[in-house]
Every structure is written in C-alpha cells, then in structure tokens.
Design a protein around this motif. Structure first.
Motif, short mmCIF file in Angstrom:
data_model
loop_
_atom_site.label_atom_id
_atom_site.label_comp_id
_atom_site.label_asym_id
_atom_site.label_seq_id
_atom_site.Cartn_x
_atom_site.Cartn_y
_atom_site.Cartn_z
N ALA A 61 0.82 -1.21 0.00
CA ALA A 61 0.00 0.00 0.00
C ALA A 61 0.85 1.26 0.00
N TYR A 62 1.98 1.24 0.72
CA TYR A 62 2.84 2.43 0.76
C TYR A 62 3.36 2.75 -0.64
N ARG A 63 3.77 1.75 -1.36
CA ARG A 63 4.26 1.94 -2.73
C ARG A 63 3.17 2.53 -3.63
N TYR A 77 -6.52 9.83 1.17
CA TYR A 77 -6.31 8.42 1.52
C TYR A 77 -4.83 8.06 1.39
N ALA A 78 -4.18 8.50 0.33
CA ALA A 78 -2.77 8.21 0.14
C ALA A 78 -1.92 8.88 1.22
N ILE A 82 0.77 7.13 3.91
CA ILE A 82 2.15 7.60 4.06
C ILE A 82 2.44 8.00 5.51
N ASN A 83 1.48 8.65 6.15
CA ASN A 83 1.67 9.12 7.51
C ASN A 83 1.66 8.00 8.55
N ARG A 84 1.20 6.83 8.20
CA ARG A 84 1.20 5.69 9.13
C ARG A 84 2.61 5.23 9.45
N ARG A 85 3.52 5.42 8.53
CA ARG A 85 4.91 4.95 8.72
C ARG A 85 5.67 5.82 9.65
#
Length: 85
Positions: A61-63, A77-78, A82-85
């Motif tokens: 999903a990050y990619r 959503y994207a 990204i912010n989850r990492r």
C-alpha cells in the motif's frame, strides 16, 4: 497547448493553405476555425485503480500511495497511508 488531430487518420501533422489546414498524410482539409483540439489526459482512473490496490494489497500500500501522490499530491487516503509509517 493542445494538439490538432486529423479525424480521418489520427495524424497531428498539418500544413497551412490559406483558410485551411491540410493533413500531410491523408490530405484532408479542415477550416482553421473548425479543427478540433482533442488532447485530453484523465488520470482519475489511474488513481482509482491504485486506491483499490492499496485496499486489496496492504503489504504494498505504501508503494501505491507514493504513486497516487505523484498524480494527486493532496489525495487524503494516500496521505493517510504515508503518515502511518
């Protein structure tokens, strides 16, 4: 700048003959004011496909989110992914 496209052969190569533009490949004549500017790029389908991939393939999903942000830098959503990492 939008490209002018010949409706008969698809070429975008014309020469000017007074009041007409003439296709260099098939010799179709177009009045200068009637030729269509038909270049359009729509990336919404690409973004939607990548969003679906994010949901069905969480490992990558990050990619996919990075690719989405290349197309739409403010996609919520994207950005969440990204912010989850």
């Amino acid at each position: 700048m939008k490209a002018k496209i010949c409706q008969m052969c698809g070429s975008n190569d014309f020469y000017d003959d007074g009041n007409f533009l003439i296709c260099k490949y098939c010799n179709t004549k177009y009045k200068k004011d009637l030729i269509k500017n038909t270049t359009k790029i729509d990336l919404n389908d690409d973004v939607n496909r990548l969003l679906i991939k994010c949901k069905h393939d969480p490992i990558n999903a990050y990619r996919y989110a990075v690719l989405i942000l290349d197309i739409d830098p403010f996609n919520k959503y994207a950005l969440q992914i990204i912010n989850r990492r």
